[in-house]
Scaffold this active site. Structure first.
Site, short mmCIF file in Angstrom:
data_model
loop_
_atom_site.label_atom_id
_atom_site.label_comp_id
_atom_site.label_asym_id
_atom_site.label_seq_id
_atom_site.Cartn_x
_atom_site.Cartn_y
_atom_site.Cartn_z
N THR A 52 109.37 8.16 10.00
CA THR A 52 108.89 9.18 9.06
C THR A 52 107.76 10.00 9.65
OG1 THR A 52 107.35 7.58 8.08
CG2 THR A 52 109.52 7.79 7.04
N ARG A 98 115.46 13.13 3.24
CA ARG A 98 116.67 13.14 4.08
C ARG A 98 117.86 12.54 3.34
NH1 ARG A 98 114.76 9.86 9.33
NH2 ARG A 98 112.56 10.34 9.15
N GLY A 157 116.34 -1.23 3.05
CA GLY A 157 115.42 -0.47 2.22
C GLY A 157 116.15 0.34 1.16
N ASP A 158 115.39 0.92 0.26
CA ASP A 158 115.94 1.76 -0.82
C ASP A 158 116.88 0.98 -1.74
OD1 ASP A 158 114.68 4.11 0.33
OD2 ASP A 158 116.28 4.09 1.81
N LEU A 193 125.17 -0.69 -9.95
CA LEU A 193 126.58 -0.96 -10.25
C LEU A 193 127.25 0.24 -10.91
CD1 LEU A 193 126.17 -4.62 -11.53
CD2 LEU A 193 127.55 -3.92 -9.57
N ASP A 194 126.46 1.04 -11.61
CA ASP A 194 127.01 2.23 -12.27
C ASP A 194 127.48 3.29 -11.27
OD1 ASP A 194 124.11 2.20 -11.84
OD2 ASP A 194 124.18 4.29 -12.51
N GLN A 220 110.51 -1.57 2.54
CA GLN A 220 111.71 -1.53 3.38
C GLN A 220 112.66 -2.70 3.06
OE1 GLN A 220 108.59 -1.49 5.50
NE2 GLN A 220 108.44 0.70 5.42
N HIS A 241 108.80 4.54 -3.34
CA HIS A 241 109.43 3.86 -4.46
C HIS A 241 109.23 4.70 -5.71
CE1 HIS A 241 105.48 2.07 -3.46
NE2 HIS A 241 105.24 2.08 -4.75
N GLY A 291 122.08 1.22 -14.60
CA GLY A 291 121.72 2.62 -14.79
C GLY A 291 120.41 2.91 -14.08
N ARG A 333 94.53 -5.19 19.28
CA ARG A 333 93.15 -5.59 18.95
C ARG A 333 92.14 -4.47 19.15
NH1 ARG A 333 93.20 -10.73 22.79
NH2 ARG A 333 94.23 -9.11 24.02
#
EC number: 6.3.4.4
Length: 440
Positions: free
Chosen positions: A127, A311, A11-12, A340-341, A230, A40, A426, A141
């Site tokens: 969470t 967190r 995730g993230d 990548l930055d 996720q 997000h 970026g 069910r």
């Protein structure tokens, strides 16, 4: 046409940004699993929007659908919709009638179970938003679906059984007092609240038979993007069990959780989203985890704090066995490598190329958590790269990336035998190198 966006790690990874990046070519964005536990962040028109339930495409005027594989907290839904309207947007959101609804007692039970697990050092780090308990009622069910909210008599009957059963668990199993929960187990209060939700859903014409709705949109020539929450290693079946979410973020569930057939989804593209390093919220093994100054540097440069919880995330080097597992489980046709930055200006960038366990070299994720916990990473080192101007690189293209960053990207492509469609250089949507648009 469909494009499915899947998190390749924990995730993230920046899925919302990629969804947003290709938003101009998309007509409908679908969440096919999860609930309001997966935040997000989208930047559009210089404005930042943090969402936890509403599909990110709505900030660009696209239709957002919460599929039948989702669990929906109506309170969160309406809070986010109203907040977007207050900022001048007109979000077009549809809810699958077959999607299950998170009710107040689900959140209380989530917290109670996590507290009980904490006493035995087996907490997952949820969470606390009631996601797991709602999926439990779905599988058992006995849950309440969006369609049930619209049927007053059926709703009351379902709640009569469900609330009594949940109160007994809360009090007799976990030892808490339901009367101290501000009405979370009060059938009359919950019924009244659900009827209010139903009135708004009906008045705004939000509920749809999602599979039919999406099939009709595709038949009309619309492009549909399916967005998983996720990541693969949090998948209930393919992840790091039991340190997983309660649903299936992997691409196979894009069909089940949306109502589209697997051949429809399979004919499209499946894009795996990768963070250039690794981050994790909550418990569970993490063989490439960092601590100390390097961890703090990456955490601060990458803003590694949970969108929903706030967190601090655990951080580590890129984990290739995890990515190989994700590529196989999802069938990626392309990947995006973000952040990548963040790694710029490090003298050396490492990758967990493989694992070693009991003298054996392992190149993919073990099936059990116990085996994974026993793995030591086999590291591969890359020379670091200098800082660069994200806007310049995004404008000039791949060749403008530092050579060492290119070597890093090409290593990942080769290991996964999958081309990188997008490189995030970026934090902004515009600060991306687009090498291929999956809709073209």
């Amino acid at each position: 046409m469909t494009v499915t966006i899947v998190g390749a790690q924990l995730g993230d990874e920046g899925k919302g940004g990629v969804v947003d990046l290709f938003g101009d070519a998309t007509d409908v964005v679908v969440r096919y699993q999860g609930g309001d536990n997966a935040g997000h962040t989208v930047v559009a028109g210089g404005e930042e929007y943090k969402l936890s339930l509403v599909p990110s495409g709505v900030v660009r005027g696209k239709t957002g659908v919460l599929g039948n594989g989702c669990v929906i907290n109506p309170e969160t839904l309406f809070e986010e919709v109203d907040a977007l309207r207050e900022r001048g947007l007109d979000p077009d959101v549809r809810l699958a009638k077959r999607a299950h609804v998170i009710l107040p007692f689900h959140r209380e039970l989530d917290g109670a179970e996590e507290a009980a697990k904490a006493d035995s050092d087996s907490e997952i780090g949820t969470t606390g938003r009631g996601i797991g308990p709602t999926y439990e009622d779905k599988i058992g069910r006995r849950g309440v679906r969006v369609g049930d909210l619209l049927n007053e008599d059926a709703l009351r009957d379902r709640l009569e059984y469900l609330v009594d059963a949940k109160r007994a668990i809360y009090e007799d199993v976990y030892g808490f007092d339901a009367s101290e929960t501000d009405g979370a187990f009060d059938i009359d209060a919950i019924h009244e609240q659900c009827l209010a939700y139903a009135d708004r859903i009906r008045d705004e014409d939000l509920a749809v038979n999602a599979g039919d709705y999406l099939a009709d949109r595709i038949a009309d020539g619309d492009n549909v993007m399916l967005e998983g929450a996720q990541g693969t290693s949090l998948d209930i079946d393919h992840g790091n069990f039991p340190y997983v979410t309660s649903s299936n973020p992997t691409a196979g569930y894009a069909a089940t959780g949306s109502g589209l057939g697997p051949t429809t989804v399979g004919q499209g593209e499946i894009v795996g989203i990768i963070k250039a390093y690794l981050s994790r919220v909550g418990s569970g093994p993490m063989p490439t985890e960092l601590d100390g100054d390097q961890a703090e540097y990456i955490r601060e440069e990458g803003g590694e704090y949970g969108t929903v919880t706030g967190r601090p995330r655990r951080v580590g080097w890129l984990d290739m066995p995890m990515l190989r597992h994700a590529a196989r489980a999802n069938g990626f046709t392309g990947i995006a490598i973000n952040h990548l930055d963040v790694l710029a200006e490090l003298d050396e960038v490492n990758v967990g190329h493989a694992y070693e366990r009991d003298g054996e070299r392992i190149h993919t994720l073990p099936a059990t958590t116990e085996a994974w916990r026993d793995c030591d990473p086999v590291m591969k080192s890359f020379d670091g790269w200098s800082a660069f101007d994200p806007a310049v690189v995004a404008d000039a293209g791949y060749s403008a990336l530092p050579d060492n960053a290119q070597a890093y990207v090409e290593y990942v492509e080769a290991e996964l035998d999958t081309p990188a469609y997008v490189l995030g250089v970026g934090p902004g949507r515009e600060e991306s190198v687009i090498r291929q648009n999956p809709f073209e």
